[in-house]
Design a protein around this motif. Structure first.
Motif, PDB file in Angstrom:
ATOM      1  N   GLU A  65       0.817  -1.219   0.000  1.00 52.87           N
ATOM      2  CA  GLU A  65       0.000   0.000   0.000  1.00 52.87           C
ATOM      3  C   GLU A  65       0.852   1.271   0.000  1.00 52.87           C
ATOM      4  OE1 GLU A  65      -3.157   0.226  -0.637  1.00 52.87           O
ATOM      5  OE2 GLU A  65      -3.202  -1.953  -0.835  1.00 52.87           O
ATOM      6  N   LEU A  68       2.070   1.761  -3.519  1.00 52.33           N
ATOM      7  CA  LEU A  68       0.970   2.215  -4.374  1.00 52.33           C
ATOM      8  C   LEU A  68       0.702   3.704  -4.167  1.00 52.33           C
ATOM      9  CD1 LEU A  68      -1.583  -0.739  -4.109  1.00 52.33           C
ATOM     10  CD2 LEU A  68      -0.567   0.168  -6.211  1.00 52.33           C
ATOM     11  N   GLU A  69       0.793   4.140  -2.931  1.00 56.74           N
ATOM     12  CA  GLU A  69       0.520   5.546  -2.622  1.00 56.74           C
ATOM     13  C   GLU A  69       1.559   6.467  -3.244  1.00 56.74           C
ATOM     14  OE1 GLU A  69      -0.040   8.489   1.266  1.00 56.74           O
ATOM     15  OE2 GLU A  69      -0.026   6.320   1.510  1.00 56.74           O
ATOM     16  N   VAL A  71       3.994   5.783  -5.659  1.00 54.00           N
ATOM     17  CA  VAL A  71       4.141   5.671  -7.112  1.00 54.00           C
ATOM     18  C   VAL A  71       2.896   6.217  -7.804  1.00 54.00           C
ATOM     19  CG1 VAL A  71       4.488   4.103  -9.054  1.00 54.00           C
ATOM     20  CG2 VAL A  71       5.700   3.701  -6.906  1.00 54.00           C
ATOM     21  N   GLY A  72       1.717   5.855  -7.296  1.00 53.07           N
ATOM     22  CA  GLY A  72       0.481   6.393  -7.848  1.00 53.07           C
ATOM     23  C   GLY A  72       0.368   7.892  -7.660  1.00 53.07           C
ATOM     24  N   GLY A  73       1.059   8.419  -6.641  1.00 53.68           N
ATOM     25  CA  GLY A  73       1.028   9.852  -6.380  1.00 53.68           C
ATOM     26  C   GLY A  73       2.000  10.661  -7.209  1.00 53.68           C
ATOM     27  N   LEU A  87       5.163  -3.478 -11.619  1.00 52.07           N
ATOM     28  CA  LEU A  87       4.420  -2.250 -11.892  1.00 52.07           C
ATOM     29  C   LEU A  87       3.231  -2.465 -12.815  1.00 52.07           C
ATOM     30  CD1 LEU A  87       7.487   0.102 -12.431  1.00 52.07           C
ATOM     31  CD2 LEU A  87       5.806   0.329 -10.587  1.00 52.07           C
ATOM     32  N   ALA A  89      -0.136  -3.535 -14.868  1.00 49.95           N
ATOM     33  CA  ALA A  89      -1.526  -3.780 -14.494  1.00 49.95           C
ATOM     34  C   ALA A  89      -1.938  -5.220 -14.760  1.00 49.95           C
ATOM     35  CB  ALA A  89      -2.445  -2.826 -15.262  1.00 49.95           C
ATOM     36  N   LEU A 101       1.477  -4.394  -8.586  1.00 49.20           N
ATOM     37  CA  LEU A 101       1.007  -3.097  -8.105  1.00 49.20           C
ATOM     38  C   LEU A 101      -0.050  -2.499  -9.026  1.00 49.20           C
ATOM     39  CD1 LEU A 101       4.417  -1.578  -6.965  1.00 49.20           C
ATOM     40  CD2 LEU A 101       2.588  -2.436  -5.497  1.00 49.20           C
ATOM     41  N   VAL A 103       0.085  -0.239 -11.442  1.00 46.12           N
ATOM     42  CA  VAL A 103       0.075   1.205 -11.664  1.00 46.12           C
ATOM     43  C   VAL A 103       0.408   1.594 -13.106  1.00 46.12           C
ATOM     44  CG1 VAL A 103       0.620   1.722  -9.266  1.00 46.12           C
ATOM     45  CG2 VAL A 103       2.475   1.401 -10.894  1.00 46.12           C
ATOM     46  N   ASP A 105      -0.405   0.827 -17.081  1.00 45.76           N
ATOM     47  CA  ASP A 105      -1.443   0.210 -17.906  1.00 45.76           C
ATOM     48  C   ASP A 105      -0.830  -0.551 -19.084  1.00 45.76           C
ATOM     49  OD1 ASP A 105      -3.804  -0.548 -19.067  1.00 45.76           O
ATOM     50  OD2 ASP A 105      -4.410   1.479 -19.684  1.00 45.76           O
ATOM     51  N   ARG A 206      -0.568  11.664 -17.861  1.00 51.19           N
ATOM     52  CA  ARG A 206      -1.305  10.410 -17.739  1.00 51.19           C
ATOM     53  C   ARG A 206      -2.614  10.495 -18.510  1.00 51.19           C
ATOM     54  NH1 ARG A 206       0.241   6.513 -14.307  1.00 51.19           N
ATOM     55  NH2 ARG A 206       1.847   7.017 -12.813  1.00 51.19           N
TER      56      ARG A 206
END
Length: 206
Positions: A65, A68-69, A71-73, A87, A89, A101, A103, A105, A206
């Motif tokens: 988590e 994810l926070e 890298v997604g951020g 990484l 999807a 993870l 993140v 696509d 993105r």
């Protein structure tokens, strides 16, 4: 200006080699073994290793988590070989129980270039503005990118049996390659990561 603090996920794989490359480029590598080590980072490297093992170790270390926070951020992130799988999807041929993870696509296939005895060292194209036209490529049980989603740019391909196979993608702050630059000494991917930290090369939208 202080040195960029670049975390290297230090659960398994080629950690020390990536740390040496980053230090040689003037960055300050930070081994990441817990969520606390993610605080204050300017960038992150997820190195090669065994993707299914890394996936399990994320939960053991309580890092899924938190990763994810960050890298997604938008934390600038470089994933190499198993890092690309982690990484992605979608993993076409996961090991039993293997996750990711999710993140980036893309769909990847693990070990797409054969067994370890089939490892190759060759050249791959490189399409990041401001960089070289090609990079030295070591593929060891490497994954291949089979398809990419909207907003994901193919930045590297490698010719195998006369067919260009996708081995590098970029989306937003995430750059991921199938290769092992720590084995060839090619600094291009790490330089691209650090350039993004310095805002010399703006991230793709993105």
């Amino acid at each position: 200006m202080s040195a960029a603090r670049v975390g290297v996920l230090a659960l398994q794989g080629g950690v020390a080699e990536h740390e040496r490359m980053l230090a040689g480029l003037g960055a300050a590598p930070v081994p990441v073994r817990s969520a606390a080590h993610l605080v204050g980072l300017d960038a992150l490297v997820i190195p090669g290793g065994e993707s299914s093992v890394l996936d399990r170790l994320l939960d053991v270390a309580g890092l899924r988590e938190p990763l994810l926070e960050v890298v997604g951020g938008g934390l600038p992130t470089l994933g190499t070989c198993a890092g690309l799988v982690l990484l992605a999807a979608r993993v076409e041929n996961p090991a039993p129980g293997q996750g990711s993870l999710g993140v980036l696509d893309v769909t990847v296939r693990r070990n797409a270039f054969g067994r370890q005895v089939d490892s190759v060292e060759t050249w791959a194209s490189w399409r990041v503005p401001g960089g070289p036209d090609r990079i030295r490529a070591a593929a060891i049980r490497a994954p291949e990118v089979l398809d990419v989603g909207p907003g994901v740019e193919v930045v590297s391909t490698m010719a195998v049996d006369g067919v260009d196979r996708v081995v590098g993608v970029r989306c937003g702050a995430v750059l991921a390659i199938s290769l092992h630059p720590e084995l060839t000494g090619d600094l291009t991917a790490h330089e691209t990561l650090l350039a993004q930290v310095r805002s010399d090369a703006p991230a793709l939208t993105r």
